[in-house]
Design a protein around this motif. Structure first.
Motif, mmCIF file in Angstrom:
data_model
loop_
_atom_site.group_PDB
_atom_site.id
_atom_site.type_symbol
_atom_site.label_atom_id
_atom_site.label_comp_id
_atom_site.label_asym_id
_atom_site.label_seq_id
_atom_site.Cartn_x
_atom_site.Cartn_y
_atom_site.Cartn_z
ATOM 1 N N VAL A 448 33.117 48.003 44.175
ATOM 2 C CA VAL A 448 34.309 47.457 44.825
ATOM 3 C C VAL A 448 35.492 47.581 43.887
ATOM 4 C CG1 VAL A 448 33.135 45.878 46.415
ATOM 5 C CG2 VAL A 448 33.605 45.154 44.072
ATOM 6 N N GLY A 449 36.692 47.326 44.439
ATOM 7 C CA GLY A 449 37.895 47.535 43.658
ATOM 8 C C GLY A 449 38.791 46.325 43.583
ATOM 9 N N THR A 450 39.906 46.502 42.912
ATOM 10 C CA THR A 450 40.860 45.417 42.707
ATOM 11 C C THR A 450 41.375 44.870 44.021
ATOM 12 O OG1 THR A 450 41.499 46.304 40.554
ATOM 13 C CG2 THR A 450 43.077 44.864 41.653
ATOM 14 N N ALA A 451 41.658 45.734 44.981
ATOM 15 C CA ALA A 451 42.185 45.269 46.275
ATOM 16 C C ALA A 451 41.193 44.334 46.956
ATOM 17 C CB ALA A 451 42.496 46.462 47.179
ATOM 18 N N ASP A 452 39.896 44.591 46.792
ATOM 19 C CA ASP A 452 38.890 43.704 47.376
ATOM 20 C C ASP A 452 38.948 42.313 46.735
ATOM 21 O OD1 ASP A 452 37.471 45.753 49.044
ATOM 22 O OD2 ASP A 452 37.141 46.633 47.073
ATOM 23 N N PHE A 453 39.143 42.273 45.429
ATOM 24 C CA PHE A 453 39.229 40.980 44.738
ATOM 25 C C PHE A 453 40.486 40.234 45.174
ATOM 26 C CE2 PHE A 453 40.083 38.211 41.061
ATOM 27 C CZ PHE A 453 38.842 37.590 40.932
ATOM 28 N N VAL A 454 41.592 40.940 45.324
ATOM 29 C CA VAL A 454 42.840 40.309 45.762
ATOM 30 C C VAL A 454 42.670 39.710 47.150
ATOM 31 C CG1 VAL A 454 45.258 40.737 46.362
ATOM 32 C CG2 VAL A 454 44.278 41.770 44.296
ATOM 33 N N ARG A 455 42.024 40.449 48.061
ATOM 34 C CA ARG A 455 41.819 39.939 49.424
ATOM 35 C C ARG A 455 40.960 38.678 49.419
ATOM 36 N NH1 ARG A 455 41.874 45.504 50.840
ATOM 37 N NH2 ARG A 455 39.631 45.702 50.437
ATOM 38 N N LEU A 456 39.869 38.705 48.656
ATOM 39 C CA LEU A 456 38.981 37.546 48.640
ATOM 40 C C LEU A 456 39.665 36.351 47.982
ATOM 41 C CD1 LEU A 456 36.184 36.430 49.316
ATOM 42 C CD2 LEU A 456 35.423 37.208 47.058
ATOM 43 N N ALA A 457 40.373 36.584 46.891
ATOM 44 C CA ALA A 457 41.089 35.485 46.233
ATOM 45 C C ALA A 457 42.136 34.872 47.167
ATOM 46 C CB ALA A 457 41.742 35.985 44.945
#
Length: 503
Positions: A448-457
């Motif tokens: 997974v990538g940074t955009a996935d972490f941003v969405r979940l956060a």
């Protein structure tokens, strides 16, 4: 990966080497390539390592067989078998591979032509591979530890054998592969070595068969793995077994002569796993352990289920006990962050190292009274300098020629942990702790990538955090720290006269 000492630069890589027999055998390849488009190296376009990885297929499984000759200054005989699903119709297949002699290649049991292009092995089967088909590629080759050691990666020669250190871009120095963390696969290993040696690899053992003066050891992973996390160790080693939380089988690999001296460190792992599980949830794999190698690498490495350590960090009196334990937790944390949940691109490596540094620092705070906030304040003071030197956390500068280790700079360690500290300040402790647990649970065994972490956060934090992350991950200057408006950037100290004389 955690850097514990400076590492040396490495020279430019050498291309795939092949003997005269192999060159003659592939003469047809040259003719076929000349008649059509020339063979060329391909890549998946990663911003940091654009030539690594290959389009058109997805690897399902690797079967790696190595035969160790009893000396770590000679090439190993090897057979790499790759099971892959074709995602685009292919007339050729590119594999990442360097530092070995290719003897033959088969595709679906039939002999295939092959040639080298840059650091790729370009395979031309006798039939086109249609979209959606499954294919098996078998490469008989050598794997050269002497050629690879100049690269600060791939095979690492130890005092009694070999180990692997493939992060970030060195697995293809050892075996043909799709060398990018976005393409995880299952792994099986077969390692043949003279009797008296012990061979270990990722996953669980599936057998050891003695035949004459050698033994073949086999291991299999139960979870997909990125190529950079593969581990094979061959040495005069002792394997120490114990039980971890919930009956988790633990196995540590140490030089046999040092087993008793190292036991107090090995015994710490079960409690460290329990500590991590309380923070982020169940351990994600089938086994764990530490591999203490008699080698000088300058780093420790989170190879999946079997983290690689230099033996000397456990025996060097200069290292305080709390520091060594925090290093152990750093690599253990990577089993969740980086191994189970892998980066989609190498620009996402801050997710690996930032989290491992976070839990390393949190462990030191709780177990050794080393305040996390003090460490983060110091990191904040240096953050602008780190960004200028190596790029912001999620946009690291590519390594300079001859400086592969250059992507592992301070800003993806403490600089990335500083982003997590700011995030906790921004959304609160409860939301942050929930985010950490959900992140590893929902993304287990994936890339997974940074955009996935941003969405979940954003979802867990209850508001759009895109702007927050844009500033903290990509800006040239470090934003103000939430809750700590008094934190300031600290200018670098002026060089002393002695430093000027040395420069």
């Amino acid at each position: 990966m955690l850097l514990t000492r400076p590492t040396r630069p490495h020279p430019a890589r050498r291309f795939l080497r092949r003997p005269k027999a192999a060159l003659l055998a592939s003469a047809v390849t040259v003719c076929l390539v000349a008649a059509g488009a020339p063979a060329e190296p391909l890549g998946v376009g990663d911003r940091i390592f654009p030539d690594l990885g290959n389009p058109g297929y997805d690897v399902a499984a690797y079967d790696l067989a190595f035969t160790y000759p009893g000396s770590n200054d000679k090439p190993l005989r090897a057979v790499t078998t790759i099971e892959a699903r074709i995602t685009s119709s292919l007339k050729r297949i590119n594999l990442d591979f360097a530092h070995g002699t290719v003897e033959s290649v088969e595709v679906d049991g039939r002999e295939a032509d092959f040639t080298g292009a840059g650091e790729d092995l370009v395979v031309t089967p006798d039939h086109a591979l249609p979209l959606g088909s499954l294919t098996r590629i078998t490469v008989r080759h050598t794997s050269d530890p002497v050629a690879a050691e100049d690269q600060d990666g791939g095979w690492v020669r130890t005092t009694d054998g070999l180990a692997m250190a493939n992060q970030a871009d060195a697995a293809h120095l050892v075996f043909p592969c799709n060398d990018h963390p976005s393409d995880k696969a299952m792994f099986t290993f077969h390692v043949t070595a003279p009797n008296g040696y012990t061979a270990v690899a990722n996953g669980l053992p599936t057998g050891a068969v003695k035949a004459g003066d050698s033994t073949t050891w086999s291991y299999r992973s139960q979870h997909p793995m990125a190529t950079e996390l593969a581990q094979v160790s061959i040495g005069r080693s002792a394997v120490v077994h114990r039980e971890g939380p919930h009956g988790l089988p633990l196995r540590d690999v140490v030089p046999a002569a040092d087993k008793q001296e190292l036991e107090p460190w090995l015994a710490k792992t079960p409690d460290q796993i329990s500590w991590m599980e309380k923070k982020i949830g169940p351990y994600p794999f089938e086994t764990y352990g530490v591999l203490m190698a008699q080698a000088s690498t300058g780093f420790e490495l989170e190879t999946q289920t079997l983290s690689l350590f230099e033996k000397d960090i456990f025996t060097e009196p200069a290292y305080p006990k709390w520091y060594i334990e925090s290093v152990m937790v750093h690599e253990l944390s990577h089993q969740w962050f980086g191994d189970s949940v892998s980066p989609r691109t190498w620009s996402d490596v801050w997710l690996n190292e930032g989290h491992a540094t976070w839990y390393e620092a949190l462990y030191a705070e709780e177990k050794a009274d080393r305040p996390l906030e003090a460490r983060m304040k110091a990191a904040y003071g240096a953050s602008d300098r780190w960004r200028a030197a190596g790029g912001p956390p999620a946009r690291p500068k590519p390594p300079a020629p001859g400086q592969k280790i250059g992507i592992f700079r301070p800003n993806i360690y403490d600089g990335a942990a500083l982003v997590l500290f700011a995030l906790r300040q921004e959304i609160g402790d409860a939301a942050f702790e929930r985010l950490e647990k959900v992140w590893v649970q929902e993304n287990r065994d994936t890339s997974v990538g940074t955009a996935d972490f941003v969405r979940l956060a954003s979802a867990i934090g209850g508001r759009d955090l895109t702007g927050f992350f844009q500033d903290w991950l990509y800006a040239e200057k470090t934003p103000a720290m939430p809750g700590h408006p008094d934190w300031k950037q600290v200018p670098p100290p002026a060089p002393s006269d002695s430093a000027e004389r040395k420069s």
